[in-house]
Design a protein around this motif. Structure first.
Motif, PDB file in Angstrom:
ATOM      1  N   LEU A  37      18.894  42.593 -12.919  1.00  0.00           N
ATOM      2  CA  LEU A  37      17.654  42.691 -13.705  1.00  0.00           C
ATOM      3  C   LEU A  37      16.470  42.981 -12.793  1.00  0.00           C
ATOM      4  O   LEU A  37      15.577  43.771 -13.127  1.00  0.00           O
ATOM      5  N   GLU A  38      16.483  42.352 -11.614  1.00  0.00           N
ATOM      6  CA  GLU A  38      15.422  42.639 -10.642  1.00  0.00           C
ATOM      7  C   GLU A  38      15.460  44.104 -10.228  1.00  0.00           C
ATOM      8  O   GLU A  38      14.433  44.768 -10.129  1.00  0.00           O
ATOM      9  N   LYS A  39      16.681  44.606 -10.027  1.00  0.00           N
ATOM     10  CA  LYS A  39      16.799  46.020  -9.638  1.00  0.00           C
ATOM     11  C   LYS A  39      16.326  46.935 -10.759  1.00  0.00           C
ATOM     12  O   LYS A  39      15.723  47.980 -10.519  1.00  0.00           O
ATOM     13  N   ALA A  40      16.601  46.532 -11.996  1.00  0.00           N
ATOM     14  CA  ALA A  40      16.209  47.374 -13.126  1.00  0.00           C
ATOM     15  C   ALA A  40      14.690  47.491 -13.233  1.00  0.00           C
ATOM     16  O   ALA A  40      14.154  48.591 -13.392  1.00  0.00           O
ATOM     17  N   VAL A  41      13.992  46.354 -13.130  1.00  0.00           N
ATOM     18  CA  VAL A  41      12.529  46.441 -13.243  1.00  0.00           C
ATOM     19  C   VAL A  41      11.927  47.144 -12.020  1.00  0.00           C
ATOM     20  O   VAL A  41      10.944  47.867 -12.132  1.00  0.00           O
ATOM     21  N   GLU A  42      12.564  46.963 -10.880  1.00  0.00           N
ATOM     22  CA  GLU A  42      12.092  47.678  -9.689  1.00  0.00           C
ATOM     23  C   GLU A  42      12.276  49.189  -9.869  1.00  0.00           C
ATOM     24  O   GLU A  42      11.385  49.983  -9.575  1.00  0.00           O
ATOM     25  N   ALA A  43      13.434  49.562 -10.400  1.00  0.00           N
ATOM     26  CA  ALA A  43      13.710  50.986 -10.604  1.00  0.00           C
ATOM     27  C   ALA A  43      12.745  51.589 -11.614  1.00  0.00           C
ATOM     28  O   ALA A  43      12.422  52.773 -11.558  1.00  0.00           O
TER      29      ALA A  43
END
Ligand code: SAM
Length: 292
Positions: A37-43
């Motif tokens: 989820l962290e990667k998704a919002v970062e992306a």
């Protein structure tokens, strides 16, 4: 805080608390892993004022992560399962930045939904997609008059590989061209089944579709271009001179197919999977003028 209620670590607890019967046919696999989820919002490169459409919020794990990054922005979350949208309302409904809509994302009139809000000034699309709607949904948003600025999506790994495939391999086909015609897709991360609850049968991949304000390619007739693509891959093991002439998509005979291939500077014995998008465009323009 509010968003702790929908933390991914709480997925099992929420499933029990609300006595949820998982609806497999709606692709309900809830994320329980924080890192993805962290990667998704970062992306998604979220900034405070962003407007985000989320498809299939489920128990709100991704929704909470998105909302956490906003201040003055908004999220429109579209969930088909009435029970889930009710639960989400109970969990996060007091956040004024969130609008929950109970609807089938495949049936919505998106241009109306988008223009009724101020989303036509720009928005991002994020979703951990139910896999049965991946292709039609991506298509809808790529072709929309009001396409998103970017999309960050969880899809089946195998679909991600087809979406991002380069010419020459077995993964390259209609989906690769249909997506790459509009945007630059990239795989952010491969995600194993145990990041979800219940676990899906397949691996997943987080992808980002980078849109540009200008069209990536120009064709004189988009409909005809995609007919050419479908003809090329309808019988993908065949040489181009045969696949292009033997297809219900195109009225070309073998001589016309050969002529178009020669005019486009393409070896008639190649298979469709070898052609770049530029070459397919050249070919479809030649075919079109020969058939007219
Ligand atoms: N976003 C949540 C997460 O990451 O944990 C749930 C993701 S789950 C893979 C897919 C969600 O999409 C489910 O909540 C499901 O009910 C919903 N859904 C399935 N089909 C839908 C459709 N046609 N329109 C809108 N939502 C749909």
């Amino acid at each position: 805080g509010l968003y702790e209620r929908v933390a991914p670590e709480r997925t099992l607890e929420l499933i029990r608390k609300y006595d949820l019967e998982i609806n497999k046919s709606l692709g309900q696999n809830f994320l329980r892993d924080r890192s993805v989820l962290e990667k998704a919002v970062e992306a998604a490169d979220l900034s405070e004022k962003d407007r985000v459409i989320e498809i299939g919020p489920g128990l709100g794990a991704l929704t909470g992560f998105i909302l956490k990054h906003l201040a003055g922005g908004e999220v429109l979350a579209v969930e088909k399962d009435e029970k889930l949208s009710g639960i989400l309302d109970e969990l996060l409904g007091e956040d004024p930045a969130l609008e929950i809509m109970t609807a089938d994302a495949l049936e919505l009139d998106w241009s109306e939904v988008i223009s009724k809000r101020d989303f036509d000034r720009g928005y991002k699309l994020m979703a951990n997609l139910p896999y049965y709607i991946t292709s039609p949904l991506i298509r809808t948003f790529l072709e929309a008059d009001m396409a998103p600025d970017l999309m960050v999506l969880m899809v089946q790994k195998e679909v991600a590989e087809r979406i991002t495939a380069e010419p020459g391999g077995g993964d390259y086909g209609i989906l690769s061209i249909a997506v790459q015609f509009y945007c630059r897709p990239e795989i952010i991360e491969i995600v194993p089944p145990d990041f979800f609850m219940p676990e899906p049968d397949v691996c997943s991949a987080l992808i980002r579709l980078n849109m540009s304000s200008e069209p990536r390619y120009r064709v004189s007739d988009r409909e005809f271009f995609f007919r050419t693509v479908r003809a090329m891959f309808g019988q993908r093991r065949k040489m181009l001179r045969n696949s292009l002439s033997g297809s219900p998509e195109l009225p070309a005979d073998k001589e016309q197919a050969k002529k178009a291939l020669t005019a486009a500077g393409i070896d008639e014995r190649l298979r469709g999977e070898k052609l770049s998008i530029e070459e397919v465009i050249k070919l479809s323009e030649e075919l079109k003028s020969i058939l007219n």
